[in-house]
Write a protein that holds these residues in place. Structure first.
Motif, PDB file in Angstrom:
ATOM      1  N   MET A 245     -65.658 -45.309 -46.744  1.00 30.76           N
ATOM      2  CA  MET A 245     -64.544 -44.420 -46.434  1.00 30.76           C
ATOM      3  C   MET A 245     -63.220 -45.171 -46.515  1.00 30.76           C
ATOM      4  SD  MET A 245     -65.206 -41.170 -45.410  1.00 30.76           S
ATOM      5  CE  MET A 245     -64.070 -40.748 -44.082  1.00 30.76           C
ATOM      6  N   ILE A 246     -62.194 -44.459 -46.964  1.00 32.23           N
ATOM      7  CA  ILE A 246     -60.819 -44.943 -46.910  1.00 32.23           C
ATOM      8  C   ILE A 246     -60.117 -44.116 -45.836  1.00 32.23           C
ATOM      9  CG2 ILE A 246     -58.668 -45.255 -48.184  1.00 32.23           C
ATOM     10  CD1 ILE A 246     -61.697 -44.546 -50.226  1.00 32.23           C
ATOM     11  N   GLU A 247     -59.545 -44.790 -44.824  1.00 32.01           N
ATOM     12  CA  GLU A 247     -58.932 -44.066 -43.711  1.00 32.01           C
ATOM     13  C   GLU A 247     -57.591 -44.700 -43.324  1.00 32.01           C
ATOM     14  OE1 GLU A 247     -62.288 -42.256 -40.952  1.00 32.01           O
ATOM     15  OE2 GLU A 247     -62.591 -44.405 -41.189  1.00 32.01           O
ATOM     16  N   PRO A 248     -56.496 -44.202 -43.869  1.00 34.12           N
ATOM     17  CA  PRO A 248     -55.172 -44.663 -43.440  1.00 34.12           C
ATOM     18  C   PRO A 248     -54.754 -43.974 -42.133  1.00 34.12           C
ATOM     19  CG  PRO A 248     -55.155 -43.720 -45.668  1.00 34.12           C
ATOM     20  CD  PRO A 248     -56.409 -43.297 -45.011  1.00 34.12           C
ATOM     21  N   GLU A 249     -53.987 -44.683 -41.328  1.00 32.28           N
ATOM     22  CA  GLU A 249     -53.367 -44.118 -40.130  1.00 32.28           C
ATOM     23  C   GLU A 249     -51.902 -44.552 -40.140  1.00 32.28           C
ATOM     24  OE1 GLU A 249     -54.506 -42.068 -37.696  1.00 32.28           O
ATOM     25  OE2 GLU A 249     -56.441 -41.876 -38.722  1.00 32.28           O
ATOM     26  N   ILE A 250     -50.986 -43.602 -39.910  1.00 29.97           N
ATOM     27  CA  ILE A 250     -49.552 -43.874 -40.050  1.00 29.97           C
ATOM     28  C   ILE A 250     -48.799 -43.384 -38.816  1.00 29.97           C
ATOM     29  CG2 ILE A 250     -47.541 -43.620 -41.547  1.00 29.97           C
ATOM     30  CD1 ILE A 250     -50.723 -42.341 -42.963  1.00 29.97           C
ATOM     31  N   ALA A 251     -48.075 -44.291 -38.171  1.00 37.46           N
ATOM     32  CA  ALA A 251     -47.244 -43.920 -37.021  1.00 37.46           C
ATOM     33  C   ALA A 251     -45.948 -43.265 -37.490  1.00 37.46           C
ATOM     34  CB  ALA A 251     -46.936 -45.154 -36.183  1.00 37.46           C
ATOM     35  N   SER A 390     -55.333 -35.112 -40.463  1.00 27.82           N
ATOM     36  CA  SER A 390     -54.630 -34.320 -39.455  1.00 27.82           C
ATOM     37  C   SER A 390     -53.517 -35.147 -38.830  1.00 27.82           C
ATOM     38  CB  SER A 390     -55.586 -33.874 -38.339  1.00 27.82           C
ATOM     39  OG  SER A 390     -55.960 -34.965 -37.519  1.00 27.82           O
ATOM     40  N   GLN A 391     -52.606 -34.432 -38.214  1.00 34.72           N
ATOM     41  CA  GLN A 391     -51.696 -35.075 -37.268  1.00 34.72           C
ATOM     42  C   GLN A 391     -52.509 -35.239 -35.996  1.00 34.72           C
ATOM     43  OE1 GLN A 391     -47.765 -33.366 -37.110  1.00 34.72           O
ATOM     44  NE2 GLN A 391     -47.450 -34.034 -34.993  1.00 34.72           N
ATOM     45  N   ARG A 392     -52.460 -36.432 -35.404  1.00 31.87           N
ATOM     46  CA  ARG A 392     -53.272 -36.694 -34.222  1.00 31.87           C
ATOM     47  C   ARG A 392     -52.562 -36.192 -32.958  1.00 31.87           C
ATOM     48  NH1 ARG A 392     -56.945 -37.337 -38.099  1.00 31.87           N
ATOM     49  NH2 ARG A 392     -56.998 -39.420 -39.034  1.00 31.87           N
ATOM     50  N   GLU A 393     -53.346 -35.848 -31.967  1.00 31.87           N
ATOM     51  CA  GLU A 393     -52.775 -35.350 -30.711  1.00 31.87           C
ATOM     52  C   GLU A 393     -52.183 -36.508 -29.921  1.00 31.87           C
ATOM     53  OE1 GLU A 393     -51.031 -33.417 -28.657  1.00 31.87           O
ATOM     54  OE2 GLU A 393     -52.477 -31.890 -29.316  1.00 31.87           O
ATOM     55  N   GLU A 394     -50.845 -36.552 -29.822  1.00 31.49           N
ATOM     56  CA  GLU A 394     -50.189 -37.658 -29.123  1.00 31.49           C
ATOM     57  C   GLU A 394     -49.887 -37.340 -27.660  1.00 31.49           C
ATOM     58  OE1 GLU A 394     -46.527 -35.211 -30.127  1.00 31.49           O
ATOM     59  OE2 GLU A 394     -48.564 -35.513 -30.895  1.00 31.49           O
ATOM     60  N   SER A 428     -50.333 -39.700 -37.783  1.00 33.99           N
ATOM     61  CA  SER A 428     -51.261 -38.904 -38.589  1.00 33.99           C
ATOM     62  C   SER A 428     -52.146 -39.822 -39.421  1.00 33.99           C
ATOM     63  CB  SER A 428     -50.498 -37.967 -39.529  1.00 33.99           C
ATOM     64  OG  SER A 428     -49.637 -37.101 -38.817  1.00 33.99           O
ATOM     65  N   GLY A 429     -53.231 -39.265 -39.938  1.00 30.11           N
ATOM     66  CA  GLY A 429     -54.112 -40.033 -40.807  1.00 30.11           C
ATOM     67  C   GLY A 429     -55.068 -39.126 -41.544  1.00 30.11           C
ATOM     68  N   PHE A 430     -55.702 -39.689 -42.560  1.00 28.36           N
ATOM     69  CA  PHE A 430     -56.688 -38.908 -43.326  1.00 28.36           C
ATOM     70  C   PHE A 430     -57.860 -39.795 -43.708  1.00 28.36           C
ATOM     71  CE2 PHE A 430     -54.010 -40.614 -46.753  1.00 28.36           C
ATOM     72  CZ  PHE A 430     -54.926 -40.986 -47.720  1.00 28.36           C
ATOM     73  N   GLY A 431     -58.930 -39.165 -44.123  1.00 29.90           N
ATOM     74  CA  GLY A 431     -60.103 -39.881 -44.609  1.00 29.90           C
ATOM     75  C   GLY A 431     -60.489 -39.368 -45.984  1.00 29.90           C
ATOM     76  N   MET A 432     -60.970 -40.288 -46.812  1.00 36.65           N
ATOM     77  CA  MET A 432     -61.467 -39.913 -48.137  1.00 36.65           C
ATOM     78  C   MET A 432     -62.756 -40.684 -48.389  1.00 36.65           C
ATOM     79  SD  MET A 432     -59.668 -40.043 -51.908  1.00 36.65           S
ATOM     80  CE  MET A 432     -59.075 -41.728 -51.727  1.00 36.65           C
TER      81      MET A 432
END
Length: 462
Positions: A245-251, A390-394, A428-432
């Motif tokens: 899996m590729i999973e970026p997370e961005i603040a 998704s945008q994560r619940e902050e 937010s982040g996504f997975g591929m």
């Protein structure tokens, strides 16, 4: 001089008339009374190089006995080929056997089914199809790293052993050092995991997302790229028990910006692969999926459409089509729905965002309507869903309410909850799935054929 086949094919004009040394394997051997032809490959490029040898060689009779699959060293002159389909061939001065191959070598010069080749997966990289598949896998991996590294992302090695279930589905492989024949139990008769290696129940990870969020709160932009595991008993063409899996997370990134990043990343990867694996992509386009290059070009040429889940369902209902799975508000999209949206309605990639809250994970940000979450799937023509994010619940209070409603154990994720207490922000982040990307890039439609050694239910060979 010793060369690789790749060197020779790239700079053929420089080597005409020169004597070169090549080391590789016999793909085919056609023998005549006074000469012979060897189809030679060293794995550095797609296709074979023809080696011709004549009976003036001292060991001519021995060379004629060399079998398919054998490792050899060829010393010979690079000469122009009389055949139109090849620019050059090697006129051998010496051919040395480096490693013999027995008569029962399974990969003979004939067409083999992919099902058969899975049974000899340790040999299938020697075939043209899998040479192309696994070289593209390598190139695509480099494309992913290049994209994120050039944009300042930190590469996170998320743990493979975890004490939490990110997706909440429970389909995880358990990790234990306990003696399964003599399991320790407590007074209630339950397994006593305090005696296990980690002192608690642990499993193989299904996602590095949660740990990725922690690092995004320090580095702003991170990505994971590694193996994940699902104990889901599914034997479809797109499911495996071990996959990457590729999973970026961005603040400081909301849902809109996330979609921009997803589209940009996908286009970069496609361009990179088409540029750095031209011969392989031509091969797939000709022999695996005619029209593949045109399909990929659509992604590059067209901007993705963006519609809400509610709008997607409305489009499906208004289409008047007799879908096998009736489109319903509040429900997931079926493959046939994705196909209609991308291939019949918009003829382009489609982002479907703002999904029903009740069918999505606890960590997705609840929208102001309290009915949907800021989740998004990227659907592409010819494959359907390729990315999900998704945008994560902050917001701490909302996250706790969601976890309680979905019966997610807070004690197991106390550290994750604390991220909302100590400088949390919009992120937010996504997975591929890497293999699903490879299926899309190559046209090879079974996940078992884009993984070197597939792990699926009842199958853990090699």
């Amino acid at each position: 001089m010793e060369l690789d086949c790749l060197d020779l094919t790239k700079k053929t004009d420089e080597y005409f008339g020169k004597v070169v040394v090549l080391k590789g394997w016999i793909k085919n051997h056609r023998k005549q009374k006074e000469f012979g032809f060897i189809d030679f490959s060293d794995g550095t490029c797609l296709g074979n190089i023809q080696v011709i040898y004549e009976n003036d060689l001292v060991d001519f009779d021995e060379i004629q006995k060399y079998r398919i699959g054998s490792a050899i060293c060829v010393e010979g002159e690079v000469v122009k080929s009389p055949k139109a389909e090849q620019d050059f061939e090697i006129k051998a001065k010496k051919i040395e056997l480096l490693g013999d191959s027995l008569e029962d070598y399974p990969i003979q010069p004939k067409r083999h089914t992919r099902e058969f080749l899975r049974e000899v997966a340790y040999l299938r990289p020697r075939t043209n199809l899998f040479q192309a598949v696994f070289r593209v896998r390598s190139v695509a991996a480099m494309a992913i790293h290049t994209y994120f590294q050039e944009r300042g992302y930190v590469y996170l090695h998320a743990p493979l052993i975890t004490g939490s279930d990110c997706e909440g589905a429970g389909e995880m492989f358990q990790v234990t050092s306990l003696d399964l024949d003599h399991l320790p139990r407590n007074d209630e008769g339950e397994i006593n995991y305090h005696e296990d290696f980690f002192g608690k129940k642990t499993s193989l990870t299904v996602s590095g997302q949660l740990q990725g969020e922690a690092f995004a709160m320090a580095f702003k932009k991170i990505y994971t790229f590694g193996p994940t595991f699902r104990a889901e008993v599914s034997n479809t063409k797109t499911h495996a028990s071990e996959f990457w899996m590729i999973e970026p997370e961005i603040a400081f990134c909301d849902l809109e910006e996330l979609m921009n990043i997803e589209e940009d990343a996908l286009k970069f990867i496609i361009r990179y692969v088409m540029e750095h694996a031209k011969e392989e992509m031509k091969f797939f386009n000709q022999y695996v999926e005619p029209g593949l290059l045109d399909k990929l070009q659509v992604i590059l040429d067209k901007e993705a459409v963006r519609i809400t889940h509610e709008e997607a369902i409305d489009y499906l209902i208004k289409s008047g089509k007799d879908f096998e799975n009736k489109p319903l508000h509040g429900e997931d999209l079926a493959k046939e729905h994705e196909k209609y949206l991308t291939e019949e309605l918009f003829h382009a990639p489609v982002f479907v965002y703002n999904w029903p809250k009740d069918i999505k994970a606890f960590y997705m940000r609840v929208n102001d309507d309290l009915k949907t979450v800021a989740a998004v799937d990227l659907l592409v023509p010819g494959a359907g869903e390729l990315m999900g994010g998704s945008q994560r619940e902050e917001r701490l209070d909302v996250l706790l309410d969601r976890m309680k409603a979905m019966k997610v154990d807070e004690s197991e994720l106390s550290w994750y909850i604390n991220l909302r207490k100590y400088g949390g922000c919009v992120h937010s982040g996504f997975g591929m799935g890497f293999e699903r990307l490879l299926i899309y890039l190559t046209g090879v439609d079974n996940i078992r054929d884009v993984i070197p050694f597939p792990r699926t239910p009842r199958n853990c060979e090699f």
